[in-house]
Design a protein around this motif. Structure first.
Motif, PDB file in Angstrom:
ATOM      1  N   SER A  13      -2.303  15.847  -9.946  1.00  0.00           N
ATOM      2  CA  SER A  13      -3.316  17.233 -10.104  1.00  0.00           C
ATOM      3  C   SER A  13      -2.641  18.262 -10.988  1.00  0.00           C
ATOM      4  CB  SER A  13      -3.569  17.760  -8.603  1.00  0.00           C
ATOM      5  OG  SER A  13      -4.236  16.412  -7.914  1.00  0.00           O
ATOM      6  N   ILE A  14      -1.339  18.534 -11.016  1.00  0.00           N
ATOM      7  CA  ILE A  14      -0.903  19.495 -11.669  1.00  0.00           C
ATOM      8  C   ILE A  14      -0.783  18.828 -13.377  1.00  0.00           C
ATOM      9  CG2 ILE A  14       1.509  20.458 -12.302  1.00  0.00           C
ATOM     10  CD1 ILE A  14       2.327  20.045  -9.104  1.00  0.00           C
ATOM     11  N   ILE A  15      -0.628  17.687 -13.609  1.00  0.00           N
ATOM     12  CA  ILE A  15      -0.785  17.368 -14.868  1.00  0.00           C
ATOM     13  C   ILE A  15      -2.260  17.399 -15.305  1.00  0.00           C
ATOM     14  CG2 ILE A  15      -0.912  15.504 -16.317  1.00  0.00           C
ATOM     15  CD1 ILE A  15       1.644  14.080 -14.768  1.00  0.00           C
ATOM     16  N   ALA A  16      -3.291  17.077 -14.517  1.00  0.00           N
ATOM     17  CA  ALA A  16      -4.478  17.508 -15.023  1.00  0.00           C
ATOM     18  C   ALA A  16      -4.805  19.118 -15.301  1.00  0.00           C
ATOM     19  CB  ALA A  16      -5.652  16.984 -14.137  1.00  0.00           C
ATOM     20  N   ALA A  17      -4.477  19.749 -14.074  1.00  0.00           N
ATOM     21  CA  ALA A  17      -4.662  21.414 -14.641  1.00  0.00           C
ATOM     22  C   ALA A  17      -3.935  21.895 -15.725  1.00  0.00           C
ATOM     23  CB  ALA A  17      -4.126  21.833 -13.205  1.00  0.00           C
ATOM     24  N   VAL A  68       1.136  -1.041  -0.092  1.00  0.00           N
ATOM     25  CA  VAL A  68      -0.057   0.114   0.014  1.00  0.00           C
ATOM     26  C   VAL A  68       0.864   1.380  -0.218  1.00  0.00           C
ATOM     27  CG1 VAL A  68      -1.919   1.166   1.259  1.00  0.00           C
ATOM     28  CG2 VAL A  68      -1.691  -1.224   1.250  1.00  0.00           C
ATOM     29  N   ASP A  69       0.603   2.191  -0.733  1.00  0.00           N
ATOM     30  CA  ASP A  69       1.234   3.403  -0.881  1.00  0.00           C
ATOM     31  C   ASP A  69       1.375   4.265   0.642  1.00  0.00           C
ATOM     32  OD1 ASP A  69       1.829   3.058  -3.465  1.00  0.00           O
ATOM     33  OD2 ASP A  69       0.161   4.359  -4.158  1.00  0.00           O
ATOM     34  N   GLY A  70       2.374   4.763   1.060  1.00  0.00           N
ATOM     35  CA  GLY A  70       2.281   5.416   2.171  1.00  0.00           C
ATOM     36  C   GLY A  70       1.595   6.683   1.947  1.00  0.00           C
ATOM     37  N   GLN A  71       1.398   7.239   3.147  1.00  0.00           N
ATOM     38  CA  GLN A  71       0.613   8.538   3.045  1.00  0.00           C
ATOM     39  C   GLN A  71       1.509   9.472   2.253  1.00  0.00           C
ATOM     40  OE1 GLN A  71      -2.549   8.657   3.945  1.00  0.00           O
ATOM     41  NE2 GLN A  71      -2.719  10.830   3.148  1.00  0.00           N
ATOM     42  N   LEU A  72       2.842   9.766   2.660  1.00  0.00           N
ATOM     43  CA  LEU A  72       3.540  10.759   1.994  1.00  0.00           C
ATOM     44  C   LEU A  72       3.530  10.334   0.472  1.00  0.00           C
ATOM     45  CD1 LEU A  72       5.397  13.327   2.112  1.00  0.00           C
ATOM     46  CD2 LEU A  72       7.016  11.712   2.568  1.00  0.00           C
ATOM     47  N   THR A  73       3.834   9.204  -0.028  1.00  0.00           N
ATOM     48  CA  THR A  73       3.862   8.787  -1.366  1.00  0.00           C
ATOM     49  C   THR A  73       2.399   9.132  -2.223  1.00  0.00           C
ATOM     50  OG1 THR A  73       5.424   7.091  -0.761  1.00  0.00           O
ATOM     51  CG2 THR A  73       4.485   6.843  -2.900  1.00  0.00           C
ATOM     52  N   PHE A  74       1.644   8.908  -1.351  1.00  0.00           N
ATOM     53  CA  PHE A  74       0.308   9.132  -2.026  1.00  0.00           C
ATOM     54  C   PHE A  74      -0.174  10.447  -2.247  1.00  0.00           C
ATOM     55  CE2 PHE A  74      -4.434   9.631  -1.902  1.00  0.00           C
ATOM     56  CZ  PHE A  74      -4.999   8.894  -2.811  1.00  0.00           C
ATOM     57  N   GLU A  75       0.184  11.422  -1.242  1.00  0.00           N
ATOM     58  CA  GLU A  75       0.086  12.709  -1.410  1.00  0.00           C
ATOM     59  C   GLU A  75       1.100  13.266  -2.455  1.00  0.00           C
ATOM     60  OE1 GLU A  75      -2.239  14.477  -0.273  1.00  0.00           O
ATOM     61  OE2 GLU A  75      -3.011  13.393   1.087  1.00  0.00           O
ATOM     62  N   ALA A  76       2.143  12.651  -2.613  1.00  0.00           N
ATOM     63  CA  ALA A  76       3.113  13.454  -3.749  1.00  0.00           C
ATOM     64  C   ALA A  76       2.430  12.931  -5.250  1.00  0.00           C
ATOM     65  CB  ALA A  76       4.622  12.786  -3.701  1.00  0.00           C
ATOM     66  N   LEU A  77       2.075  11.685  -5.147  1.00  0.00           N
ATOM     67  CA  LEU A  77       1.319  11.425  -6.586  1.00  0.00           C
ATOM     68  C   LEU A  77       0.204  12.216  -6.747  1.00  0.00           C
ATOM     69  CD1 LEU A  77       1.876   7.523  -6.267  1.00  0.00           C
ATOM     70  CD2 LEU A  77       3.023   8.978  -7.771  1.00  0.00           C
ATOM     71  N   SER A  78      -0.512  12.356  -5.807  1.00  0.00           N
ATOM     72  CA  SER A  78      -1.933  12.866  -6.036  1.00  0.00           C
ATOM     73  C   SER A  78      -1.419  14.672  -6.397  1.00  0.00           C
ATOM     74  CB  SER A  78      -2.773  13.059  -4.659  1.00  0.00           C
ATOM     75  OG  SER A  78      -2.971  11.869  -4.295  1.00  0.00           O
ATOM     76  N   LEU A  79      -0.466  15.283  -5.859  1.00  0.00           N
ATOM     77  CA  LEU A  79      -0.025  16.573  -6.500  1.00  0.00           C
ATOM     78  C   LEU A  79       0.708  16.408  -7.826  1.00  0.00           C
ATOM     79  CD1 LEU A  79       0.775  19.262  -5.721  1.00  0.00           C
ATOM     80  CD2 LEU A  79       2.882  18.889  -4.599  1.00  0.00           C
ATOM     81  N   PHE A  80       1.361  15.474  -8.055  1.00  0.00           N
ATOM     82  CA  PHE A  80       1.940  15.401  -9.557  1.00  0.00           C
ATOM     83  C   PHE A  80       0.759  14.982 -10.535  1.00  0.00           C
ATOM     84  CE2 PHE A  80       3.818  12.907 -12.991  1.00  0.00           C
ATOM     85  CZ  PHE A  80       4.664  13.559 -13.168  1.00  0.00           C
ATOM     86  N   ILE A 122      -4.134  27.196  -7.719  1.00  0.00           N
ATOM     87  CA  ILE A 122      -4.428  25.931  -8.065  1.00  0.00           C
ATOM     88  C   ILE A 122      -3.031  24.836  -7.243  1.00  0.00           C
ATOM     89  CG2 ILE A 122      -4.488  24.144  -9.715  1.00  0.00           C
ATOM     90  CD1 ILE A 122      -5.728  26.001 -11.589  1.00  0.00           C
ATOM     91  N   PHE A 123      -1.750  25.902  -7.519  1.00  0.00           N
ATOM     92  CA  PHE A 123      -0.826  24.885  -6.972  1.00  0.00           C
ATOM     93  C   PHE A 123      -0.710  25.094  -5.451  1.00  0.00           C
ATOM     94  CE2 PHE A 123       3.676  24.767  -5.415  1.00  0.00           C
ATOM     95  CZ  PHE A 123       3.946  23.576  -5.769  1.00  0.00           C
ATOM     96  N   THR A 124      -1.056  26.174  -4.802  1.00  0.00           N
ATOM     97  CA  THR A 124      -1.243  26.152  -3.462  1.00  0.00           C
ATOM     98  C   THR A 124      -2.373  25.354  -2.904  1.00  0.00           C
ATOM     99  OG1 THR A 124      -0.458  28.462  -3.439  1.00  0.00           O
ATOM    100  CG2 THR A 124      -1.355  27.826  -1.297  1.00  0.00           C
ATOM    101  N   THR A 125      -3.335  25.296  -3.238  1.00  0.00           N
ATOM    102  CA  THR A 125      -4.441  24.555  -2.751  1.00  0.00           C
ATOM    103  C   THR A 125      -3.965  23.043  -2.903  1.00  0.00           C
ATOM    104  OG1 THR A 125      -5.933  26.083  -3.739  1.00  0.00           O
ATOM    105  CG2 THR A 125      -6.727  23.949  -2.919  1.00  0.00           C
ATOM    106  N   MET A 126      -3.537  22.674  -4.149  1.00  0.00           N
ATOM    107  CA  MET A 126      -3.153  21.182  -4.315  1.00  0.00           C
ATOM    108  C   MET A 126      -1.731  20.744  -3.445  1.00  0.00           C
ATOM    109  SD  MET A 126      -5.365  19.797  -6.225  1.00  0.00           S
ATOM    110  CE  MET A 126      -6.542  20.686  -5.230  1.00  0.00           C
ATOM    111  N   ALA A 127      -0.968  21.664  -3.268  1.00  0.00           N
ATOM    112  CA  ALA A 127       0.216  21.239  -2.498  1.00  0.00           C
ATOM    113  C   ALA A 127       0.109  21.360  -1.099  1.00  0.00           C
ATOM    114  CB  ALA A 127       1.181  22.310  -2.946  1.00  0.00           C
ATOM    115  N   CYS A 128      -0.966  21.945  -0.495  1.00  0.00           N
ATOM    116  CA  CYS A 128      -0.885  22.158   1.048  1.00  0.00           C
ATOM    117  C   CYS A 128      -1.031  20.904   1.609  1.00  0.00           C
ATOM    118  CB  CYS A 128      -1.968  23.115   1.491  1.00  0.00           C
ATOM    119  SG  CYS A 128      -3.696  22.360   1.108  1.00  0.00           S
ATOM    120  N   ARG A 129      -1.654  19.902   1.224  1.00  0.00           N
ATOM    121  CA  ARG A 129      -1.728  18.632   1.973  1.00  0.00           C
ATOM    122  C   ARG A 129      -0.402  17.867   1.813  1.00  0.00           C
ATOM    123  NH1 ARG A 129      -7.062  18.102  -0.346  1.00  0.00           N
ATOM    124  NH2 ARG A 129      -6.255  16.918  -1.916  1.00  0.00           N
ATOM    125  N   PHE A 130       0.265  17.848   0.812  1.00  0.00           N
ATOM    126  CA  PHE A 130       1.680  17.184   0.822  1.00  0.00           C
ATOM    127  C   PHE A 130       2.508  17.965   1.612  1.00  0.00           C
ATOM    128  CE2 PHE A 130       6.013  17.521  -1.282  1.00  0.00           C
ATOM    129  CZ  PHE A 130       6.228  16.150  -1.248  1.00  0.00           C
TER     130      PHE A 130
END
Length: 465
Positions: free
Chosen positions: A83-87, A69-81, A123-131
């Motif tokens: 999200s940036i691609i989708a934007a 299972v992806d760790g929490q930090l790994t998952f948040e880093a993937l989610s940020l990456f 967009i970047f600030t909102t998506m990066a705050c959780r990471f």
């Protein structure tokens, strides 16, 4: 009735367990008319004692294999990456040019000067705050002593909240100068924060930590949780089973709310916000950009669900559901059938008939600790008695999403749309792999477990009748 056999559970009731004491079983079959025990039934009586003593009522669990299972930090880093691609893909769909035409005045593939830089920073600030929050939390946990953690985490959370809110407010102020002020008020402030407040309330922690962890007290964490993962206790105490189910149901609902809000916020910020703040004179393919935002939203739902409900977590819910059991309401009542009054301290075996709130119910499952007529218990057992159904639904959604994207990709002529759909497909392939792996593992394990449970139930039923 000489020569006949009745259901022992229906006549005398099953044996309940309150604490560590069992009540005695009276009038058990296997005695002759004079009350003496027959020699041929001594073996059956021993088995009955085991059944109503609780040994045979405990469901047999098969250990689940270790699934990465992806760790929490790994998952948040993937989610940020992601999200940036989708934007970026959404901005490409909106601000693309026809630079390849011979008489085009554009030298670049994207009209960069039309993109609002403050929108990009928002967009970047909102998506990066959780990471950033997850990264700081793990750094603090590793580097600082345990006695300092609560104070440092509180200071860090307040400081990060002030920093993020200041950057977002500064971005919205400059965006209001370029766009309609009512768009900022309604689409960003009112709509976004209303959904957040309705979901979580006023809690700044969740603004950053939209994770799958379950916050609980110190003593509760010691007994029921290990590393934010709920633990299962194979208890034969009916009250303890219902209490465990209540805790797991609350945890499941919190994970569900966090997963839905996280996927919605990612799709809204990365997919919908660029559409809202497009210059009024710019023309673009509106159906395609709306489709992009919707497909990204579905992909994020599958990804967050796969992260929030891993195999071991679903197995904990499944084990609790087996201990909980369920009651089936008997519609066609038979006046000759004797129904025991339901007792909350009793762990009822399969086939027991009880009366509760003027209704008659029959138990299903190797053991039943649920309350008759309780919809929460009934839904919990229906969902997690066979968790492969839940994983199969998630797998079906992901397969449908990938299939639709492949069909759209085959019928897409424009280069930017091909690029957009290909990258979304690559992102969804990773989620599809994880969901398919989890489903196959659970399907094989629970099929073997079901065979064992059916054999145990076949042993219990003939003896208890």
């Amino acid at each position: 009735m000489p020569g006949g056999r009745r259901n022992a559970a229906s006549r005398t009731g099953p044996i309940g367990r309150s604490g560590n004491t069992y009540t005695s079983l009276a009038n058990v079959n296997g005695r002759n008319n004079s009350g003496e025990r027959t020699i041929g039934n001594i073996t059956e009586d021993k088995k009955i004692d085991e059944i109503y003593g609780g040994k045979s009522l405990a469901p047999k669990h098969i250990p689940i294999p270790v699934v990465p299972v992806d760790g929490q930090l790994t998952f948040e880093a993937l989610s940020l990456f992601i999200s940036i691609i989708a934007a970026c893909l959404q901005l490409l769909n909106i601000y693309k040019t026809v630079w390849w035409l011979p008489h085009s005045y554009n030298s670049y593939s994207v009209n960069m000067y039309l993109i609002d830089p403050y929108l990009l920073l928002f967009i970047f600030t909102t998506m990066a705050c959780r990471f950033i929050y997850t990264l700081l939390c793990q750094f603090i946990d590793v580097s600082l002593p345990i006695r300092w953690l609560p104070t440092i985490q509180k200071i860090m959370r307040i400081s990060l909240s002030i920093s993020v809110m200041s950057i977002i407010g500064w971005c919205l102020y400059h965006m209001a100068e370029r766009h309609n002020f009512m768009k900022i008020i309604y689409y960003i402030c009112y709509l976004s924060f209303s959904v957040y407040l309705l979901t979580f309330g006023v809690r700044s922690t969740l603004f950053f930590d939209i994770s799958t962890s379950f916050s609980c007290g110190k003593e509760e964490r010691k007994t029921k949780y290990l590393l934010d993962k709920p633990l299962h206790n194979c208890s034969l105490n009916a009250s303890a089973i219902r209490a465990e189910v209540s805790t797991l149901r609350t945890d499941f609902n919190r994970r569900l709310k966090r997963a839905l809000f996280s996927s919605f916020s990612s799709a809204y910020i990365c997919g919908v916000a660029p559409i809202i703040f497009v210059p009024s004179h710019l023309h673009f393919n509106l159906p395609w950009v709306v489709q992009h935002a919707f497909l990204f939203f579905l992909g994020r739902i599958s990804a967050y669900f796969a992260q929030a409900y891993p195999v071991r977590y679903c197995d904990v819910l499944h084990r609790a559901a087996l201990h909980l059991g369920r009651w089936i309401k008997i519609e066609n009542r038979n006046n000759h059938v004797y129904a025991q009054p339901w007792n909350e301290m009793i762990l009822w075996p399969h086939g027991s008939i009880v009366r509760h709130n003027r209704e008659i119910y029959r138990s299903e499952g190797l053991c039943t600790a649920a309350e008759p007529g309780n919809l929460n218990h009934y839904r919990f057992h229906a969902l997690f008695n066979n968790p492969t159904m839940l994983l199969c639904s998630l797998l079906g959604l992901q397969l449908l999403l990938v299939g639709v994207q492949l069909v759209i990709l085959l019928h897409t002529p424009e280069w930017c749309q091909v690029l957009s759909m290909m990258l979304l497909l690559i992102i969804n392939y990773y989620t599809l792999f994880k969901v398919a792996r989890n489903y196959l593992i659970c399907w094989k394990v629970y099929r073997a477990e079901q065979i064992i449970q059916e054999k145990s139930q076949m042993v219990v039923n003939p003896i208890a009748q």
